[in-house]
Design a protein around this motif. Structure first.
Motif, PDB file in Angstrom:
ATOM      1  N   ASP A 302       0.807  -1.221   0.000  1.00 54.12           N
ATOM      2  CA  ASP A 302       0.000   0.000   0.000  1.00 54.12           C
ATOM      3  C   ASP A 302       0.843   1.275   0.000  1.00 54.12           C
ATOM      4  OD1 ASP A 302       1.010  -0.214   2.523  1.00 54.12           O
ATOM      5  OD2 ASP A 302      -0.896   0.044   3.570  1.00 54.12           O
ATOM      6  N   SER A 303       2.184   1.149   0.010  1.00 52.83           N
ATOM      7  CA  SER A 303       3.043   2.341   0.015  1.00 52.83           C
ATOM      8  C   SER A 303       3.759   2.560  -1.309  1.00 52.83           C
ATOM      9  CB  SER A 303       4.088   2.243   1.125  1.00 52.83           C
ATOM     10  OG  SER A 303       5.039   1.218   0.850  1.00 52.83           O
ATOM     11  N   TYR A 306       2.962   5.866  -3.211  1.00 51.51           N
ATOM     12  CA  TYR A 306       3.501   7.041  -2.509  1.00 51.51           C
ATOM     13  C   TYR A 306       4.998   7.174  -2.760  1.00 51.51           C
ATOM     14  CZ  TYR A 306       5.066   9.857   1.492  1.00 51.51           C
ATOM     15  OH  TYR A 306       5.660  10.789   2.294  1.00 51.51           O
ATOM     16  N   TYR A 307       5.734   6.061  -2.628  1.00 46.86           N
ATOM     17  CA  TYR A 307       7.186   6.151  -2.760  1.00 46.86           C
ATOM     18  C   TYR A 307       7.628   6.321  -4.206  1.00 46.86           C
ATOM     19  CZ  TYR A 307       7.937   5.228   2.159  1.00 46.86           C
ATOM     20  OH  TYR A 307       7.957   5.340   3.531  1.00 46.86           O
TER      21      TYR A 307
END
Length: 484
Positions: A302-303, A306-307
């Motif tokens: 889930d990241s 974003y990254y």
């Protein structure tokens, strides 16, 4: 030859706080070392005067600037003065309101050794304080052997028989290019260099090897190597023009080596450092990337989006397009592959360690600069922090009777540039949403009315002819900006 990271010195002094005719006077200075069999070693001290920062006065229906130039050179470490010169330099005459930068060159005979050139410049028509600075000079002691001059990059070069011109070199008049930054619209790298004492080579010919080398991985860029066979002579002038239209964004060294028939380098390599911004398409086969478990352990599913987006502040323009394309696919697996590929291309064998350092910095800017509308890396302060690293000093003024809240970040060194500053301000007074107002870093937003923008909190005047300056409002931003 001299260290390529010390090639350029920028002299910058605030000579006025007003926003009318008196601006920041700005000049760039460089030097190049040469050798003459008849006269010995010498240097060319090169000047570029930034036109928009200088007052042009009407003279006989044309516009002209006039600069008072004083120079003296001291030998190091003794401090003895070995050269002095003072004169008034008149710019070329401009026939309309669009003025252009103008140049000058001082030819100074100097024996091998270390020197300091002390320069004082004053805008005669503009008034204000003088602009003072120093240039460290190293004259090599290799000129009596097989060697090269420094590499001179041309702003303009044309054939000329006027050997009295200060820009004359071997049948050419060469106006120097002092900046080593090349944007997308600059597709050629014209250079001039002199080869010395090749007649000492015990052969009927020698070779000159030209290469462009990436500073990122020390790899020779394909398509930019060239070998030329040359007949020996006491002095061999070389002038060439390299097409860099397809050279990707990055930092590079142009290197020139004198080599023998066995490809062995003779003498010292000539070196020119430059930076290139070029938004060309980069083919990226993200689907074919094989995931590295040790790298991917740092990313939760889930990241990944974003990254991946957090790489935008440090990505080249073409890479940003590729990142946006991957983000639109909305695939955590593709996001993972793209992040891994980015760091492998950027850092090679150190990909995982460099990624983890960057990840910590992303968390830091999120904590310090994120707000209700933006993630930390999307803010101006976050982007600058991730792109250039932490500043050496930060002046933080959240309360002022006359100015918006602001911060001034000072970097002692960014790549080859020294003493660069960024001014952020918060005109909304809420949400920690500071915006970049002004910077003197190459490629960043430059706003020489930034002090006026800061004081608009209590002043609505937009007149550029206000000559009383922002100091009338009681603000101290100009004082803080000039602090070392």
């Amino acid at each position: 030859m001299k260290n390529p990271f010390l090639v350029i010195l920028t002299l910058l002094v605030l000579v006025s706080n007003s926003f009318g005719q008196k601006n920041q006077m700005k000049a760039f200075i460089d030097y190049k070392s040469y050798y003459s069999p008849e006269q010995g070693p010498y240097v060319d001290l090169q000047f570029q005067y930034v036109a928009y920062t200088i007052r042009f006065a009407p003279i006989d229906s044309v516009l002209q600037a006039k600069i008072e130039v004083s120079t003296f050179v001291t030998s190091e470490p003794s401090g003895d003065t070995v050269y002095t010169n003072a004169f008034a330099l008149e710019s070329p005459r401009m026939r309309d309101s669009i003025v252009e930068d103008f140049f000058d060159n001082l030819r100074i005979p100097l024996q091998p050794g270390k020197y300091t050139a002390h320069v004082s410049l004053k805008d005669i028509y503009g008034g204000g304080k003088s602009l003072d600075g120093q240039v460290e000079i190293l004259v090599p002691d290799a000129f009596t052997n097989v060697s090269t001059s420094d590499i001179l990059i041309a702003e303009v070069a044309s054939q000329s028989a006027n050997n009295q011109s200060p820009f004359y070199k071997s049948g050419y008049e060469i106006i120097p290019r002092i900046s080593n930054f090349y944007n997308q619209g600059m597709n050629y790298l014209p250079y001039y260099v002199e080869l010395y004492n090749t007649n000492l080579i015990q052969d009927s010919s020698f070779g000159l090897r030209q290469q462009i080398v990436s500073t990122q991985n020390s790899q020779v860029m394909p398509g930019y190597s060239r070998f030329t066979k040359i007949k020996p002579s006491p002095v061999v002038p070389i002038i060439r023009n390299i097409d860099i239209s397809k050279l990707p964004s990055g930092s590079y060294h142009l290197t020139l080596e004198i080599i023998d028939r066995n490809s062995k380098t003779i003498g010292q390599t000539a070196d020119y450092f430059f930076e290139r911004i070029n938004d060309i398409e980069v083919a990226e086969n993200v689907d074919e990337i094989i995931l590295d478990p040790s790298f991917q352990a740092s990313l939760t599913e889930d990241s990944t989006k974003y990254y991946l987006a957090s790489l935008i502040p440090i990505a080249r323009p073409a890479e940003v397009k590729s990142i946006m394309k991957t983000l639109k696919a909305n695939s955590p697996d593709l996001n993972r592959k793209h992040i891994q590929q980015f760091w492998v291309q950027t850092s090679g064998a150190n990909a995982t360690s460099q990624w983890l350092i960057y990840k910590k910095n992303v968390a830091l800017v999120q904590q310090n600069y994120g707000n209700n509308f933006q993630d930390g890396f999307e803010t101006d302060r976050g982007r600058v922090y991730l792109q250039y690293g932490p500043p050496n000093t930060i002046i933080d003024r959240q309360t002022s009777p006359s100015e918006y809240p602001y911060e001034i970040w000072h970097y002692y060194k960014i790549k080859t540039f020294s003493n660069k500053r960024f001014v952020f301000y918060n005109p909304d007074l809420v949400n920690n949403a500071y915006r970049l107002l002004h910077s003197d870093m190459v490629g960043e937003q430059q706003n020489y009315k930034w002090q006026e923008m800061l004081v608009k909190r209590n002043n609505s005047s937009n007149s550029v002819d206000n000559t009383s300056g922002s100091s009338q409002y009681g603000g101290n931003s100009n004082y803080y900006y000039k602090q070392d």
